[in-house]
Every structure is written in C-alpha cells, then in structure tokens.
Design a protein around this motif. Sequence first.
Motif, PDB file in Angstrom:
ATOM      1  N   ALA A 123       0.823  -1.210   0.000  1.00 23.67           N
ATOM      2  CA  ALA A 123       0.000   0.000   0.000  1.00 23.67           C
ATOM      3  C   ALA A 123       0.853   1.255   0.000  1.00 23.67           C
ATOM      4  N   GLU A 124       1.930   1.243   0.789  1.00 21.17           N
ATOM      5  CA  GLU A 124       2.781   2.426   0.870  1.00 21.17           C
ATOM      6  C   GLU A 124       3.492   2.708  -0.450  1.00 21.17           C
ATOM      7  N   VAL A 125       3.946   1.657  -1.127  1.00 25.40           N
ATOM      8  CA  VAL A 125       4.597   1.838  -2.426  1.00 25.40           C
ATOM      9  C   VAL A 125       3.613   2.429  -3.432  1.00 25.40           C
ATOM     10  N   ILE A 126       2.397   1.888  -3.469  1.00 23.39           N
ATOM     11  CA  ILE A 126       1.402   2.385  -4.426  1.00 23.39           C
ATOM     12  C   ILE A 126       1.046   3.836  -4.130  1.00 23.39           C
ATOM     13  N   ALA A 127       0.780   4.146  -2.858  1.00 16.39           N
ATOM     14  CA  ALA A 127       0.357   5.505  -2.504  1.00 16.39           C
ATOM     15  C   ALA A 127       1.470   6.516  -2.757  1.00 16.39           C
ATOM     16  N   ARG A 128       2.678   6.218  -2.288  1.00 15.68           N
ATOM     17  CA  ARG A 128       3.763   7.190  -2.450  1.00 15.68           C
ATOM     18  C   ARG A 128       4.117   7.370  -3.921  1.00 15.68           C
ATOM     19  N   THR A 129       4.169   6.274  -4.672  1.00 12.45           N
ATOM     20  CA  THR A 129       4.471   6.390  -6.103  1.00 12.45           C
ATOM     21  C   THR A 129       3.401   7.199  -6.806  1.00 12.45           C
ATOM     22  N   GLY A 130       2.132   6.943  -6.461  1.00 11.13           N
ATOM     23  CA  GLY A 130       1.043   7.684  -7.088  1.00 11.13           C
ATOM     24  C   GLY A 130       1.136   9.174  -6.842  1.00 11.13           C
ATOM     25  N   ILE A 131       1.467   9.561  -5.623  1.00 14.77           N
ATOM     26  CA  ILE A 131       1.582  10.985  -5.291  1.00 14.77           C
ATOM     27  C   ILE A 131       2.784  11.611  -6.000  1.00 14.77           C
ATOM     28  N   GLU A 132       3.925  10.938  -5.961  1.00 16.94           N
ATOM     29  CA  GLU A 132       5.140  11.513  -6.545  1.00 16.94           C
ATOM     30  C   GLU A 132       5.033  11.633  -8.065  1.00 16.94           C
ATOM     31  N   VAL A 133       4.460  10.629  -8.726  1.00 17.19           N
ATOM     32  CA  VAL A 133       4.304  10.719 -10.182  1.00 17.19           C
ATOM     33  C   VAL A 133       3.369  11.866 -10.534  1.00 17.19           C
ATOM     34  N   LEU A 134       2.298  12.028  -9.795  1.00 19.71           N
ATOM     35  CA  LEU A 134       1.363  13.111 -10.087  1.00 19.71           C
ATOM     36  C   LEU A 134       2.031  14.471  -9.919  1.00 19.71           C
ATOM     37  N   LEU A 135       2.804  14.652  -8.848  1.00 19.42           N
ATOM     38  CA  LEU A 135       3.476  15.937  -8.642  1.00 19.42           C
ATOM     39  C   LEU A 135       4.572  16.183  -9.673  1.00 19.42           C
ATOM     40  N   ASP A 136       5.212  15.119 -10.147  1.00 16.33           N
ATOM     41  CA  ASP A 136       6.201  15.267 -11.218  1.00 16.33           C
ATOM     42  C   ASP A 136       5.545  15.687 -12.524  1.00 16.33           C
ATOM     43  N   ARG A 137       4.415  15.071 -12.829  1.00 18.72           N
ATOM     44  CA  ARG A 137       3.755  15.327 -14.115  1.00 18.72           C
ATOM     45  C   ARG A 137       2.956  16.634 -14.115  1.00 18.72           C
ATOM     46  N   LEU A 138       2.377  16.991 -12.974  1.00 19.88           N
ATOM     47  CA  LEU A 138       1.543  18.195 -12.865  1.00 19.88           C
ATOM     48  C   LEU A 138       2.098  19.072 -11.736  1.00 19.88           C
ATOM     49  N   PRO A 139       3.266  19.688 -11.950  1.00 18.64           N
ATOM     50  CA  PRO A 139       3.967  20.376 -10.857  1.00 18.64           C
ATOM     51  C   PRO A 139       3.253  21.604 -10.314  1.00 18.64           C
ATOM     52  N   ASP A 140       2.341  22.208 -11.085  1.00 15.79           N
ATOM     53  CA  ASP A 140       1.649  23.393 -10.578  1.00 15.79           C
ATOM     54  C   ASP A 140       0.203  23.077 -10.182  1.00 15.79           C
ATOM     55  N   VAL A 141      -0.061  21.824  -9.854  1.00 20.46           N
ATOM     56  CA  VAL A 141      -1.418  21.434  -9.471  1.00 20.46           C
ATOM     57  C   VAL A 141      -1.868  22.261  -8.276  1.00 20.46           C
ATOM     58  N   ASP A 142      -3.133  22.701  -8.309  1.00 15.47           N
ATOM     59  CA  ASP A 142      -3.659  23.567  -7.256  1.00 15.47           C
ATOM     60  C   ASP A 142      -5.122  23.222  -7.037  1.00 15.47           C
ATOM     61  N   LEU A 143      -5.597  23.451  -5.814  1.00 16.76           N
ATOM     62  CA  LEU A 143      -6.981  23.169  -5.478  1.00 16.76           C
ATOM     63  C   LEU A 143      -7.905  24.118  -6.237  1.00 16.76           C
ATOM     64  N   ALA A 144      -8.977  23.574  -6.807  1.00  9.98           N
ATOM     65  CA  ALA A 144      -9.875  24.369  -7.649  1.00  9.98           C
ATOM     66  C   ALA A 144     -11.042  24.964  -6.874  1.00  9.98           C
ATOM     67  N   VAL A 145     -11.218  24.567  -5.628  1.00 12.15           N
ATOM     68  CA  VAL A 145     -12.323  25.058  -4.808  1.00 12.15           C
ATOM     69  C   VAL A 145     -11.774  25.404  -3.426  1.00 12.15           C
ATOM     70  N   PRO A 146     -12.487  26.195  -2.643  1.00 15.85           N
ATOM     71  CA  PRO A 146     -12.054  26.432  -1.264  1.00 15.85           C
ATOM     72  C   PRO A 146     -11.972  25.114  -0.497  1.00 15.85           C
ATOM     73  N   ALA A 147     -10.995  25.023   0.373  1.00 11.91           N
ATOM     74  CA  ALA A 147     -10.809  23.785   1.137  1.00 11.91           C
ATOM     75  C   ALA A 147     -12.059  23.427   1.929  1.00 11.91           C
ATOM     76  N   SER A 148     -12.815  24.436   2.364  1.00 10.68           N
ATOM     77  CA  SER A 148     -14.030  24.193   3.147  1.00 10.68           C
ATOM     78  C   SER A 148     -15.131  23.523   2.335  1.00 10.68           C
TER      79      SER A 148
END
Length: 412
Positions: free
Chosen positions: A357-382
């Motif tokens: 689980a840890e390998v899948i989760a960490r890899t998924g997060i790191e690949v996403l941040l590598d591919r979409l480095p300026d990713v930002d939340l589209a709505v208020p956190a609330s």
Amino acid sequence: MTCPAASEHQPVYLGGPRFQTDPAELYREMRRDHGAVAPVVLDGDVPAWLVLGYRELHQVTSDPVLFSRDSDLWNQWDRIPADWPLLPMIGRKQPSILYTVGERHRERAAVIGDALESVDPFELKGHAERFADELIDELCGKGACDIVGEYAMLLPLRVLARIYGFSDAQGPGLVTAMNDMINGREGALDGQRHLAESMFALLAAKLAEPGPDVASRMVANQAGFSVEEVAQDLMVMMAAGHQPTADWIGNSLRLMLTDDRFAASLAGGRHSVGEAMNEVLWEDTPTQNVAGRWTSRDTNLGGQRIGRGDLVLLGLAAANGDPHVRTDAGALTGGNNAFFSFGHGEHRCPFPAQEVAEVIARTGIEVLLDRLPDVDLAVPASDLARRPSPWLRGLTELPVTYTPTPALGAIR
C-alpha cells in the motif's frame, strides 16, 4: 448486551453526518461524555461499543481470546435481518481470515504473507509508475480534473489487479463493487456478490493456468485451505488494499494542497511526501473505525461493563487522537509510526500488505506531482466533502487545476 442507553448520555449513531464533517470533535465529545469506551448504535438501532482510548484499543487488540474475531459470539444475531446493509462489514460464518481465530488464523496469515512477500518490490513500483502515467496521460491535457474520482480511486486497483492476477478490464467493475460494499448502504450486498463472483472466477482460471501472481501462489500453497477460503481471503485483501490506499492518496494530496507546511513538496522537494503520508495516518487516517471484536465473557473495559457477546468496534482514528498519548495535538508527528491506522495484534494488516500500500500511494503521489507540478486546489478547502461512511474516511472528490501538458504516451 448491557444496555448503553442506561448511561447518562445517549449512544451515538455510528453513521451520522458528523462522522463526515468533523469526526475528531465528535470523538472528543464522546470521550467527554462516556470515557474511553462509548456506546453507539448501528443501522437498525443495533447496539455496540466504540473504543476511543489508545490504551484500551491496545488492550482489545492484544487479547484475541477475550476480544475475539469469532462473530458467532454476537448476542444480536436474532435481530439482524438478512438484508442488513452492514452484513458485508459484519458477517456471520464467513470463511475469511477476518473471522478465523487461533492457530488456523496464524496459518492463513502466513499463506497471505508468503504470497505478498514474493511480489518483487521493483516490479511493484514499476507497475505503479506505469499505471500512474497512463492515468495522468488521460488527464494532463484537460487542465482540470477530480484527483479522487479520476486518479486515486483507479490507481490502487490497477496495481493490485496486476499483482493478484486480474485483467485490467475488470478494474472499473471491481471499483464500483467495493465502494458500494464498504460504504454499507444501497448496493452493499450487490457489491459483495460481484466481488465474490470475480474472485471465484479468478481462482478457477489460475487453477487451470497458474501465473506469476498472488492468486496463483495462494491456491498452490499446500496448507490445506479450500478454494472458498482462498477466495474469501483474496476478497479481504483486495478490499483492504484498494479503498484505504486510494483514500491515503487523496487525503495526503488534500493535506499537501491546503497546508502551507507542505508547499515545498509541490516545488520539487520529495521529503514532504512521506511526511504528509505519515501525518495523514495520524490525523486523517483512511481506516477510521473497524468492525469488530466480540467479547467471550463479561468484562470491564474503559470503565464500561461489556456483556458477553457484545460487539466492540475499534476506533482507530479516535485512538490516534487520544489526548492521553497525544499531549500536544498540534505537533508534527514526524517519523512516529505508533499510530493504529494499520491495526494491532494478530489481526493487524500484514506487514507485506502495508508495504504494498505504501509503495502504491507514495508512487502515485510523486508521479502526479512530477507530471503536474503546478497542481492547485480548484475550490475552497471548506467545500471539500467526505464520503458517507463511518468506516473509511475519504473525499468524495478533490477538484484541481493545472497547466495542460502533452501526454507521455504508453510506457511499456
């Protein structure tokens, strides 16, 4: 069961909206009103106890004889209807490892552990990277997406399907079935049936033509377990491996996108990914509550009188936030792994499954941040909402924006 309603404060319905909106505050109130063990009611006004205290949860999970996983002990079966929506979560006479006790449980755990330990970690990471890239290829040109529905909810299952022996085409149906089953509402029993049929079909195929996968290794193990037992264990492994890992990805990304402490990771620093994942396991754990344990005799726990055959639910999230062990709730948890997020004792999540689980989760997060480095939340956190489940805590969606980029193409 000893009547919880006899206490000064009424039992809490385990499924109300506050388990979505602010469970931490709800647990604080329950601890204030009842102490370390609180009376709750499930669908149909079925009574149970929820363990909120860290020490009490350690006590329960360390004593598999007094607090047994044998659901036949339950003193409420005569009032449980055949269509009770929580039957997939709290079943009777299920031949899976979840409800097996003693030496038989230890033998089955060894079979699962051996099958998972034989998964090559480099191949596992490679599968996770490839499927992550394929999913992001479908998203990267749009400039906006829902990270939960279009990414986090798909990635763990694709990886697990590959290492277990499923085909990639079976993934969407398995996702729907498991979500319905885990949420414990409409469609729960249909979801359980679909998952069971898929598992039995998989084992039939692997008995005829084994492969280098987890399912083939389990049915080839000469430990004397039936095909039905192996199928049940695979169902448990698939459900426990997919949804919590998807929520681990979603909850970690939510933290990184809404908390300034993790902003550096969005600019390329990778140490914060692990820190965010660890903090989520403490503060926003995907597995919030677990059913359950059944007392083999009358006992006292956390100041409450627990009757023989009572259902005791494990409040993992509440125990993680117990002020008796978390004296500074605002402090960073760092590398502290003393959380209950993977359980404890004989029935905890197997270490090889936790590593997968840890390998899948960490890899998924790191690949996403590598591919979409300026990713930002589209709505208020609330505005972010949680799924209606008291068992697993995850977002219904995580809408984000980013600069559109071209797809990398299939990586084979």
